[in-house]
Scaffold this active site. Sequence first.
Site, PDB file in Angstrom:
ATOM      1  N   ALA A  65       0.935  -1.119   0.042  1.00  0.00           N
ATOM      2  CA  ALA A  65      -0.097   0.073   0.028  1.00  0.00           C
ATOM      3  C   ALA A  65       0.837   1.211   0.104  1.00  0.00           C
ATOM      4  O   ALA A  65       2.139   1.255   0.500  1.00  0.00           O
ATOM      5  CB  ALA A  65      -0.880  -0.060   1.170  1.00  0.00           C
ATOM      6  N   GLY A 109       0.650  -5.050   0.995  1.00  0.00           N
ATOM      7  CA  GLY A 109      -0.515  -5.022   0.073  1.00  0.00           C
ATOM      8  C   GLY A 109      -0.451  -5.771  -1.269  1.00  0.00           C
ATOM      9  O   GLY A 109      -1.359  -6.223  -1.625  1.00  0.00           O
ATOM     10  N   GLU A 112      -0.654  -9.316  -0.721  1.00  0.00           N
ATOM     11  CA  GLU A 112      -2.063  -9.498  -0.452  1.00  0.00           C
ATOM     12  C   GLU A 112      -2.789  -9.442  -1.542  1.00  0.00           C
ATOM     13  O   GLU A 112      -3.661 -10.365  -1.764  1.00  0.00           O
ATOM     14  CB  GLU A 112      -2.541  -8.389   0.734  1.00  0.00           C
ATOM     15  CG  GLU A 112      -1.899  -8.860   1.997  1.00  0.00           C
ATOM     16  CD  GLU A 112      -1.997  -7.743   2.918  1.00  0.00           C
ATOM     17  OE1 GLU A 112      -1.754  -6.501   2.519  1.00  0.00           O
ATOM     18  OE2 GLU A 112      -2.704  -7.978   3.915  1.00  0.00           O
ATOM     19  N   GLU A 132       4.893  -5.066   6.775  1.00  0.00           N
ATOM     20  CA  GLU A 132       4.071  -4.243   7.667  1.00  0.00           C
ATOM     21  C   GLU A 132       4.822  -3.925   8.961  1.00  0.00           C
ATOM     22  O   GLU A 132       4.634  -2.635   9.551  1.00  0.00           O
ATOM     23  CB  GLU A 132       2.616  -4.164   7.640  1.00  0.00           C
ATOM     24  CG  GLU A 132       2.124  -4.300   6.268  1.00  0.00           C
ATOM     25  CD  GLU A 132       2.011  -5.308   5.573  1.00  0.00           C
ATOM     26  OE1 GLU A 132       2.680  -6.393   6.011  1.00  0.00           O
ATOM     27  OE2 GLU A 132       0.829  -5.695   4.644  1.00  0.00           O
TER      28      GLU A 132
HETATM   29  C1  HXC Z   1       5.072   4.276  -1.403  1.00  0.00           C
HETATM   30  C2  HXC Z   1       7.099   3.341  -2.354  1.00  0.00           C
HETATM   31  C3  HXC Z   1       6.467   2.135  -1.695  1.00  0.00           C
HETATM   32  C4  HXC Z   1       5.389   2.046  -0.929  1.00  0.00           C
HETATM   33  C5  HXC Z   1       8.347   1.992  -2.634  1.00  0.00           C
HETATM   34  N1  HXC Z   1       8.155   3.283  -2.909  1.00  0.00           N
HETATM   35  N2  HXC Z   1       7.462   1.187  -2.084  1.00  0.00           N
HETATM   36  N3  HXC Z   1       6.198   4.505  -1.893  1.00  0.00           N
HETATM   37  N4  HXC Z   1       4.681   3.074  -0.687  1.00  0.00           N
HETATM   38  N5  HXC Z   1       4.926   0.894  -0.278  1.00  0.00           N
HETATM   39  C6  HXC Z   1       8.621   4.237  -3.559  1.00  0.00           C
HETATM   40  C7  HXC Z   1      10.006   4.467  -2.983  1.00  0.00           C
HETATM   41  O1  HXC Z   1       9.858   5.647  -1.738  1.00  0.00           O
HETATM   42  C8  HXC Z   1      10.898   5.168  -4.099  1.00  0.00           C
HETATM   43  O2  HXC Z   1      10.299   6.523  -4.332  1.00  0.00           O
HETATM   44  C9  HXC Z   1      10.496   4.151  -5.234  1.00  0.00           C
HETATM   45  O3  HXC Z   1       9.349   3.659  -4.948  1.00  0.00           O
HETATM   46  C10 HXC Z   1      11.631   3.481  -5.253  1.00  0.00           C
HETATM   47  O4  HXC Z   1      11.880   2.670  -4.174  1.00  0.00           O
HETATM   48  P1  HXC Z   1      13.370   2.258  -3.429  1.00  0.00           P
HETATM   49  O5  HXC Z   1      12.980   2.096  -1.963  1.00  0.00           O
HETATM   50  O6  HXC Z   1      14.365   3.506  -3.976  1.00  0.00           O
HETATM   51  O7  HXC Z   1      13.636   1.068  -4.237  1.00  0.00           O
HETATM   52  P2  HXC Z   1      14.735   0.019  -3.744  1.00  0.00           P
HETATM   53  O8  HXC Z   1      15.795   0.417  -3.092  1.00  0.00           O
HETATM   54  O9  HXC Z   1      14.723  -0.779  -4.892  1.00  0.00           O
HETATM   55  O10 HXC Z   1      13.945  -0.920  -2.496  1.00  0.00           O
HETATM   56  C11 HXC Z   1      12.691  -1.610  -3.028  1.00  0.00           C
HETATM   57  C12 HXC Z   1      11.783  -2.032  -1.869  1.00  0.00           C
HETATM   58  C13 HXC Z   1      11.648  -0.832  -0.826  1.00  0.00           C
HETATM   59  C14 HXC Z   1      12.559  -2.928  -0.812  1.00  0.00           C
HETATM   60  C15 HXC Z   1      10.613  -2.539  -2.244  1.00  0.00           C
HETATM   61  O11 HXC Z   1      10.864   0.396  -1.885  1.00  0.00           O
HETATM   62  C16 HXC Z   1      10.703  -0.916   0.199  1.00  0.00           C
HETATM   63  O12 HXC Z   1      10.967  -1.679   1.360  1.00  0.00           O
HETATM   64  N6  HXC Z   1       9.259  -0.321   0.303  1.00  0.00           N
HETATM   65  C17 HXC Z   1       8.217  -0.626   0.920  1.00  0.00           C
HETATM   66  C18 HXC Z   1       7.800  -1.920   1.215  1.00  0.00           C
HETATM   67  C19 HXC Z   1       6.653  -1.856   2.255  1.00  0.00           C
HETATM   68  O13 HXC Z   1       7.036  -1.658   3.604  1.00  0.00           O
HETATM   69  N7  HXC Z   1       5.599  -2.413   2.036  1.00  0.00           N
HETATM   70  C20 HXC Z   1       4.373  -2.213   2.895  1.00  0.00           C
HETATM   71  C21 HXC Z   1       3.586  -1.172   2.914  1.00  0.00           C
HETATM   72  S1  HXC Z   1       2.196  -1.280   4.095  1.00  0.00           S
HETATM   73  P3  HXC Z   1      11.285   7.894  -4.507  1.00  0.00           P
HETATM   74  O14 HXC Z   1      10.408   8.916  -4.755  1.00  0.00           O
HETATM   75  O15 HXC Z   1      12.152   7.874  -3.251  1.00  0.00           O
HETATM   76  O16 HXC Z   1      12.201   7.304  -5.663  1.00  0.00           O
HETATM   77  C22 HXC Z   1       0.968  -2.244   3.406  1.00  0.00           C
HETATM   78  C23 HXC Z   1      -0.090  -2.222   4.155  1.00  0.00           C
HETATM   79  C24 HXC Z   1      -1.386  -3.183   3.389  1.00  0.00           C
HETATM   80  O17 HXC Z   1       1.297  -2.576   2.223  1.00  0.00           O
HETATM   81  C25 HXC Z   1      -2.448  -2.974   4.204  1.00  0.00           C
HETATM   82  C26 HXC Z   1      -3.292  -1.952   3.492  1.00  0.00           C
HETATM   83  C27 HXC Z   1      -4.998  -2.148   4.140  1.00  0.00           C
END
Ligand code: HXC
Length: 258
Positions: A65, A109, A112, A132
């Site tokens: 998400a 997400g 999921e 998360e």
């Molecule tokens: C917003 C995101 C994002 C996310 C990545 N980006 N994941 N933006 N929400 N979930 C953005 C980064 O900020 C970055 O933007 C660009 O995408 C590239 O990501 P990087 O981190 O620079 O890439 P990399 O170093 O290759 O790392 C990839 C990654 C990492 C390991 C996937 O991005 C990461 O850990 N993302 C978050 C994963 C996460 O925690 N997901 C769970 C979210 S909570 P910029 O502008 O800086 O270039 C969830 C709850 C669900 O999903 C329930 C809902 C009801």
Amino acid sequence: MAYETINVDVQGYVSLITLNRPEALNALNSKLLGELSSALEAADENDKVRCVVITGSEKAFAAGADISEMSDKSFVDMMTEKFFTAESDRFNNTRKPIIAAVSGYALGGGCELAMMCDFIIAADNAKFGQPEINLGVIAGLGGTQRLTRYVGKAKSMEMHLTGRFMDAEEAERSGLVSRVVPAKKLKEEAMSAANKIAEKSMLATMAAKDCVNKAYEMSLEQGLAYERGQFYSLFATEDQKEGMAAFLEKREPQFRDR
Ligand code: HXC
């Protein structure tokens, strides 16, 4: 219909939906999930579409998400907006089969979303996770429930508590994905599976999907009775007569969804 965050390409009988927010690794914001819901509804209502494939980019199916959209929300916001509830219901209400073709990250997400589909074909570079916990929250689109049903308590608990990722090989071994294919062939393999499904009687594919999903909702006894009822009811269809006649006559069946 023109979308901003997804591409929809109906190829023959298959609706190929590609998540398209490359700047955020296909992070799921309200816009994207709203568009995905509309595209699914359109596919379900389009008589020509018989199967749906959802995919992302080579680097990311979806990285979760959208954290920037969620970060300032309050408990009241989440409750009153019923965050992503309608979008998630849309998946449950889609009767046509949906395949997730996952390359790269399927996190939070994103993992999921893949699990909401009927089955997952993974590229060999796929990475699944529920990170998360690193953000001070937990899964909210079914991760604690579906991942546990797919891979069992031990792996699910470890993934949810530590946030560790699972690679494609482990995902296949654990039953999360139906099979792993080379990343370059992912779309081709998913489309080929979808086209195979599209050749069947849709009455039968919808019944099969419904019954397999009921295995997660019902006791074995209830599920067996449910399946029996669906099986018997297919004998009221022309497609059952055609399918069995074609086998006996050693020819390909011509299903008409009747
Ligand atoms: C917003 C995101 C994002 C996310 C990545 N980006 N994941 N933006 N929400 N979930 C953005 C980064 O900020 C970055 O933007 C660009 O995408 C590239 O990501 P990087 O981190 O620079 O890439 P990399 O170093 O290759 O790392 C990839 C990654 C990492 C390991 C996937 O991005 C990461 O850990 N993302 C978050 C994963 C996460 O925690 N997901 C769970 C979210 S909570 P910029 O502008 O800086 O270039 C969830 C709850 C669900 O999903 C329930 C809902 C009801």
